[in-house]
Design a protein around this motif. Structure first.
Motif, PDB file in Angstrom:
ATOM      1  N   SER A   1      56.954  12.477  67.874  1.00 59.01           N
ATOM      2  CA  SER A   1      57.549  11.751  69.000  1.00 59.01           C
ATOM      3  C   SER A   1      58.163  10.425  68.557  1.00 59.01           C
ATOM      4  O   SER A   1      59.219  10.025  69.011  1.00 59.01           O
ATOM      5  CB  SER A   1      56.456  11.520  70.046  1.00 59.01           C
ATOM      6  N   MET A   2      57.518   9.768  67.642  1.00 57.32           N
ATOM      7  CA  MET A   2      57.989   8.436  67.254  1.00 57.32           C
ATOM      8  C   MET A   2      58.927   8.424  66.059  1.00 57.32           C
ATOM      9  O   MET A   2      59.799   7.571  65.959  1.00 57.32           O
ATOM     10  CB  MET A   2      56.790   7.524  66.957  1.00 57.32           C
ATOM     11  N   TYR A   3      58.756   9.357  65.138  1.00 56.22           N
ATOM     12  CA  TYR A   3      59.500   9.204  63.875  1.00 56.22           C
ATOM     13  C   TYR A   3      60.484  10.327  63.560  1.00 56.22           C
ATOM     14  O   TYR A   3      61.214  10.240  62.587  1.00 56.22           O
ATOM     15  CB  TYR A   3      58.511   9.065  62.704  1.00 56.22           C
ATOM     16  N   SER A   4      60.505  11.412  64.369  1.00 52.71           N
ATOM     17  CA  SER A   4      61.417  12.521  64.036  1.00 52.71           C
ATOM     18  C   SER A   4      62.873  12.085  64.207  1.00 52.71           C
ATOM     19  O   SER A   4      63.212  11.306  65.112  1.00 52.71           O
ATOM     20  CB  SER A   4      61.125  13.720  64.943  1.00 52.71           C
ATOM     21  N   GLU A   5      63.714  12.581  63.323  1.00 49.97           N
ATOM     22  CA  GLU A   5      65.153  12.290  63.416  1.00 49.97           C
ATOM     23  C   GLU A   5      65.818  13.265  64.384  1.00 49.97           C
ATOM     24  O   GLU A   5      66.965  13.077  64.772  1.00 49.97           O
ATOM     25  CB  GLU A   5      65.810  12.429  62.026  1.00 49.97           C
ATOM     26  N   SER A   6      65.105  14.369  64.721  1.00 47.01           N
ATOM     27  CA  SER A   6      65.699  15.377  65.611  1.00 47.01           C
ATOM     28  C   SER A   6      65.373  15.038  67.065  1.00 47.01           C
ATOM     29  O   SER A   6      64.200  14.939  67.445  1.00 47.01           O
ATOM     30  CB  SER A   6      65.139  16.763  65.229  1.00 47.01           C
ATOM     31  N   HIS A   7      66.445  14.875  67.875  1.00 45.85           N
ATOM     32  CA  HIS A   7      66.231  14.492  69.281  1.00 45.85           C
ATOM     33  C   HIS A   7      65.448  15.553  70.029  1.00 45.85           C
ATOM     34  O   HIS A   7      64.579  15.243  70.836  1.00 45.85           O
ATOM     35  CB  HIS A   7      67.574  14.250  69.977  1.00 45.85           C
ATOM     36  N   SER A   8      65.746  16.842  69.735  1.00 42.04           N
ATOM     37  CA  SER A   8      65.065  17.898  70.494  1.00 42.04           C
ATOM     38  C   SER A   8      63.573  17.928  70.144  1.00 42.04           C
ATOM     39  O   SER A   8      62.725  18.051  71.028  1.00 42.04           O
ATOM     40  CB  SER A   8      65.729  19.256  70.256  1.00 42.04           C
ATOM     41  N   SER A   9      63.238  17.788  68.840  1.00 36.27           N
ATOM     42  CA  SER A   9      61.813  17.787  68.455  1.00 36.27           C
ATOM     43  C   SER A   9      61.101  16.597  69.087  1.00 36.27           C
ATOM     44  O   SER A   9      59.977  16.695  69.571  1.00 36.27           O
ATOM     45  CB  SER A   9      61.648  17.674  66.941  1.00 36.27           C
ATOM     46  N   LYS A  10      61.800  15.477  69.076  1.00 34.96           N
ATOM     47  CA  LYS A  10      61.236  14.238  69.623  1.00 34.96           C
ATOM     48  C   LYS A  10      60.906  14.427  71.110  1.00 34.96           C
ATOM     49  O   LYS A  10      59.820  14.092  71.564  1.00 34.96           O
ATOM     50  CB  LYS A  10      62.313  13.148  69.458  1.00 34.96           C
ATOM     51  N   LEU A  11      61.890  15.021  71.818  1.00 30.67           N
ATOM     52  CA  LEU A  11      61.736  15.220  73.253  1.00 30.67           C
ATOM     53  C   LEU A  11      60.578  16.180  73.538  1.00 30.67           C
ATOM     54  O   LEU A  11      59.726  15.920  74.397  1.00 30.67           O
ATOM     55  CB  LEU A  11      63.055  15.761  73.829  1.00 30.67           C
ATOM     56  N   ARG A  12      60.561  17.309  72.761  1.00 33.35           N
ATOM     57  CA  ARG A  12      59.484  18.307  72.969  1.00 33.35           C
ATOM     58  C   ARG A  12      58.114  17.668  72.743  1.00 33.35           C
ATOM     59  O   ARG A  12      57.203  17.813  73.540  1.00 33.35           O
ATOM     60  CB  ARG A  12      59.669  19.482  71.994  1.00 33.35           C
TER      61      ARG A  12
ATOM     62  N   GLY B   1      47.018   2.057  77.303  1.00 35.56           N
ATOM     63  CA  GLY B   1      47.302   1.121  78.383  1.00 35.56           C
ATOM     64  C   GLY B   1      48.692   1.333  78.957  1.00 35.56           C
ATOM     65  O   GLY B   1      49.636   1.658  78.231  1.00 35.56           O
ATOM     66  N   ILE B   2      48.811   1.138  80.270  1.00 37.97           N
ATOM     67  CA  ILE B   2      50.082   1.366  80.972  1.00 37.97           C
ATOM     68  C   ILE B   2      51.148   0.409  80.467  1.00 37.97           C
ATOM     69  O   ILE B   2      52.285   0.770  80.259  1.00 37.97           O
ATOM     70  CB  ILE B   2      49.896   1.140  82.489  1.00 37.97           C
ATOM     71  N   LYS B   3      50.737  -0.842  80.225  1.00 36.98           N
ATOM     72  CA  LYS B   3      51.705  -1.882  79.863  1.00 36.98           C
ATOM     73  C   LYS B   3      52.474  -1.498  78.597  1.00 36.98           C
ATOM     74  O   LYS B   3      53.689  -1.565  78.544  1.00 36.98           O
ATOM     75  CB  LYS B   3      50.963  -3.190  79.642  1.00 36.98           C
ATOM     76  N   LEU B   4      51.723  -1.019  77.615  1.00 37.37           N
ATOM     77  CA  LEU B   4      52.367  -0.679  76.343  1.00 37.37           C
ATOM     78  C   LEU B   4      53.343   0.462  76.508  1.00 37.37           C
ATOM     79  O   LEU B   4      54.461   0.432  75.993  1.00 37.37           O
ATOM     80  CB  LEU B   4      51.308  -0.291  75.313  1.00 37.37           C
ATOM     81  N   LEU B   5      52.914   1.496  77.256  1.00 34.32           N
ATOM     82  CA  LEU B   5      53.795   2.653  77.441  1.00 34.32           C
ATOM     83  C   LEU B   5      55.054   2.240  78.187  1.00 34.32           C
ATOM     84  O   LEU B   5      56.158   2.648  77.861  1.00 34.32           O
ATOM     85  CB  LEU B   5      53.057   3.747  78.216  1.00 34.32           C
ATOM     86  N   ALA B   6      54.863   1.359  79.197  1.00 37.40           N
ATOM     87  CA  ALA B   6      56.014   0.935  79.992  1.00 37.40           C
ATOM     88  C   ALA B   6      56.942   0.044  79.174  1.00 37.40           C
ATOM     89  O   ALA B   6      58.155   0.121  79.272  1.00 37.40           O
ATOM     90  CB  ALA B   6      55.522   0.189  81.223  1.00 37.40           C
ATOM     91  N   LEU B   7      56.353  -0.767  78.320  1.00 35.90           N
ATOM     92  CA  LEU B   7      57.162  -1.715  77.541  1.00 35.90           C
ATOM     93  C   LEU B   7      57.918  -1.050  76.403  1.00 35.90           C
ATOM     94  O   LEU B   7      58.968  -1.514  75.987  1.00 35.90           O
ATOM     95  CB  LEU B   7      56.251  -2.791  76.930  1.00 35.90           C
ATOM     96  N   ASN B   8      57.347   0.017  75.872  1.00 37.95           N
ATOM     97  CA  ASN B   8      57.914   0.592  74.657  1.00 37.95           C
ATOM     98  C   ASN B   8      58.241   2.080  74.762  1.00 37.95           C
ATOM     99  O   ASN B   8      57.956   2.835  73.839  1.00 37.95           O
ATOM    100  CB  ASN B   8      56.928   0.403  73.498  1.00 37.95           C
ATOM    101  N   PRO B   9      58.848   2.523  75.872  1.00 38.28           N
ATOM    102  CA  PRO B   9      59.087   3.963  75.974  1.00 38.28           C
ATOM    103  C   PRO B   9      59.993   4.458  74.852  1.00 38.28           C
ATOM    104  O   PRO B   9      59.841   5.580  74.375  1.00 38.28           O
ATOM    105  CB  PRO B   9      59.744   4.130  77.345  1.00 38.28           C
ATOM    106  N   GLY B  10      60.883   3.597  74.390  1.00 37.71           N
ATOM    107  CA  GLY B  10      61.868   3.984  73.359  1.00 37.71           C
ATOM    108  C   GLY B  10      61.223   4.495  72.097  1.00 37.71           C
ATOM    109  O   GLY B  10      61.760   5.374  71.422  1.00 37.71           O
ATOM    110  N   ARG B  11      60.087   3.928  71.710  1.00 36.68           N
ATOM    111  CA  ARG B  11      59.453   4.349  70.460  1.00 36.68           C
ATOM    112  C   ARG B  11      58.858   5.739  70.608  1.00 36.68           C
ATOM    113  O   ARG B  11      58.640   6.447  69.637  1.00 36.68           O
ATOM    114  CB  ARG B  11      58.361   3.358  70.031  1.00 36.68           C
ATOM    115  N   PHE B  12      58.546   6.121  71.889  1.00 31.96           N
ATOM    116  CA  PHE B  12      57.942   7.435  72.099  1.00 31.96           C
ATOM    117  C   PHE B  12      58.994   8.499  72.380  1.00 31.96           C
ATOM    118  O   PHE B  12      58.779   9.676  72.126  1.00 31.96           O
ATOM    119  CB  PHE B  12      56.930   7.376  73.247  1.00 31.96           C
ATOM    120  N   ILE B  13      60.104   8.077  72.988  1.00 32.33           N
ATOM    121  CA  ILE B  13      61.096   9.087  73.412  1.00 32.33           C
ATOM    122  C   ILE B  13      62.357   8.970  72.558  1.00 32.33           C
ATOM    123  O   ILE B  13      62.813   7.895  72.300  1.00 32.33           O
ATOM    124  CB  ILE B  13      61.445   8.918  74.905  1.00 32.33           C
TER     125      ILE B  13
END
Ligand code: NAD
Length: 544
Positions: free
Chosen positions: A504-515, A532-544
């Motif tokens: 989720s965080m490091y793949s170069e493939s958008h589809s793998s990242k999304l899955r 924690g909610i705050k971290l997820l809300a603040l940093n969605p970009g690193r996960f998606i």
């Protein structure tokens, strides 16, 4: 002249043994200085450790007040110290001012204005998403007792700046000057004393190599700032390893100067003349190999030989003297040996190479028809000798420049920026200069040090200061939340989350990242609880 040698905890001591320093212009004794012994080494470290407890706690602004006083004291003593350098070490009086004392003043000025910028705590942001709730900064903290062991060729500026940097960073010092130039060492300690530095912050141990060895081996030495020969540097490095001591080694050089066909020839000749012969060639960064392009070779050799003939070698106290005596009889012997061996192997001496006078005088020599098989092109000569070789292309000049165990500084002389840029990138050296040489030791912002056998670590400027501190990373977390994702308990869900988080965080493939991110969401409960909610809300970009 007879001088008290060791200064320990603010007291000048008379010890049972004396040694003599020599005036190189006459070969006669110049001064007798008391030598330290093993007991003095222990006392010096006790004093330095004791004073460290107070000195290291002072705010930088208070320490800097001492340096402002030191600047005034040094300014008041310039002429007297220049004279001592000229008589004990042999460089001309003007040169002592130009290359030792004025740059020392300039460095003090630099530290007074810029040290805070380099040493105040530095805020940084955590990069790792899971740590973003934390606040981080670096602290640059004193380490302890710094041993400063120095050579004879720049008896003032090298130890003076090493001691200055060590004290500025909150450390205290045990200092051993070269046994060839102990009086300059005594003058340095007196300056710190007169500037009011607390007793025990600077302890001076005059003596020979046995004193140096005892300092390196002492259990309380935390950092060693050594300047000297490769051979001694190696021995010290080995000893330092046993105590896992921090070490800065500033060692020898065999510096090349490359002259391109488009160079301003007059400037190149003038600059290389100075770079090779200044301080009678006894500079770690002296030009010891000159490579000149075939197209201008004859002109260069003719012009430099002519200018060498005009250099005035003589009494260092005489204002018009360009070159004084060499500093020691043994260094003179080494230089003569290099030259003699080169001549026996087919090199040609165009001018100089003559010993004269009562002291250790040697007229500056220009030598051609040399090659890389000769010692004079491989080992450090450390004298007023300029061997010159011809080359055909920049690639060849770079290869010749790098064909050495050393890597201190190097220079290229050209008007073409592209040529210079290629040399800058390809040459193996700690410093590269274009259309000048050696001067950068006097630039307080310029880090000083070498690669290969020329040493480890840096002195001067920001990078020099950083060698003398504990770079402490501090991370503080006052966030709420009862746990962290990576804390116990481990279970199958956490294993699954860890695997998915990678994709989720490091793949170069958008589809793998999304899955992976979609699947991660199934574990939202665990993530919310642990991350924690705050971290997820603040940093969605690193996960998606
Ligand atoms: P050296 O190695 O003989 O001595 C340097 C210092 O180390 C002296 O104080 C000496 O008493 C001490 N010493 C000697 N043996 C020791 C040991 N076993 N343990 C601890 N201390 C010991 O060097 P030198 O002849 O005084 O200086 C000339 C050398 O210094 C040249 O090679 C020159 O290139 C080098 N140098 C390098 C730089 C640089 O910045 N890279 C600057 C100046 C000089």
């Amino acid at each position: 002249m007879s001088l008290n040698g060791p200064l320990i905890n603010g007291k000048w001591l008379e010890t049972g043994e004396k040694f003599t320093s020599v005036n190189p212009a006459t070969g006669e004794p110049f001064a007798e200085v008391f030598a330290a012994n093993g007991e003095h080494v222990s006392l010096a470290f006790e004093a330095a450790e004791r004073s460290f407890r107070e000195w290291s706690k002072l705010p930088l602004s208070v320490r800097l007040e001492h340096f402002k006083r030191l600047k005034t004291v040094l300014l008041d003593s310039l002429e007297e110290i220049a004279k001592t350098i000229a008589v004990e070490q042999g460089k001309p009086l003007t040169e002592a001012l130009l290359v030792e004392l004025l740059p020392a003043l300039d460095s003090l000025d630099y530290y007074i204005h810029r040290a805070a910028e380099h040493l105040e705590p530095l805020k940084v942001r955590h990069w790792q998403v899971l740590f973003r709730d934390k606040k981080a900064h670096y602290r640059f903290e004193p380490i302890g007792v710094v041993a400063v062991i120095s050579p004879w060729n720049y008896p003032f500026i090298i130890p003076f700046l090493d001691i200055t940097a060590a004290l500025l960073t909150g450390n205290t010092v045990v200092f051993k000057p070269s046994s060839v130039t102990p009086v300059v060492g005594v003058r340095i300690a007196e300056l710190f004393e007169r500037a009011g530095f607390p007793d025990g912050t600077v302890n001076l141990l005059t003596g020979r190599s046995d004193v140096g060895q005892a300092i390196v081996g002492h259990e309380s030495t935390r950092v060693i700032m050594f300047t000297g020969s490769v051979e001694t540097g190696r021995a010290i490095y080995r000893m330092a390893a046993d105590g896992v001591k921090k070490i800065v080694l500033e060692l020898g050089g065999k510096d090349p100067a490359v002259v391109m066909p488009d160079a301003d020839l007059k400037r190149a000749v003038n600059g290389i003349l100075w770079g090779a012969f200044m301080n009678a060639g006894q500079t770690c960064a002296s030009i010891e190999r000159v490579y000149v392009h075939r197209d201008i070779y004859d002109d260069f050799v003719e012009m430099i030989t002519e200018l060498t003939a005009r250099l005035k070698v003589g009494d260092p106290l005489e204002p018009s003297t360009d070159i004084g005596p060499m500093t020691t009889a043994s260094q003179l012997q080494l230089v003569k040996f290099h030259v003699r061996e080169a001549l026996e192997d087919g090199a040609k001496l165009l001018i100089g190479g003559e010993e004269f006078g009562r002291g250790f005088f040697y007229s500056p020599a220009v030598i051609v028809d040399v090659n890389h098989e000769m010692r004079i092109m491989r080992d450090e000569t450390f004298g007023p000798v300029m061997p010159i070789m011809k080359f055909d292309s920049l690639d060849e000049a770079i290869a010749l420049s790098n064909d050495t165990n050393y890597g201190l500084t190097a220079s290229i002389w050209t008007r073409d920026r592209k040529t210079a840029s290629q040399f800058i990138r390809m040459v193996e050296a700690g410093t590269v200069t274009v259309n000048d040489h050696v001067f950068s030791f006097g630039e307080p912002e310029g880090a000083w040090g070498g690669v290969k056998f020329s040493g480890i670590g840096r002195t001067h400027g920001r990078f020099g200061l950083l060698e003398l501190v504990n770079v402490k990373f501090v991370s503080e977390d006052y966030s709420r939340g009862e746990s962290k994702l990576w804390w116990y308990p481990y279970d199958e869900r956490l294993l699954e989350v860890a695997k998915l988080a990678g994709t989720s965080m490091y793949s170069e493939s958008h589809s793998s990242k999304l899955r992976a991110t979609m699947r991660l969401m199934r574990h939202a409960g665990l993530l919310l609880k642990k991350v924690g909610i705050k971290l997820l809300a603040l940093n969605p970009g690193r996960f998606i």
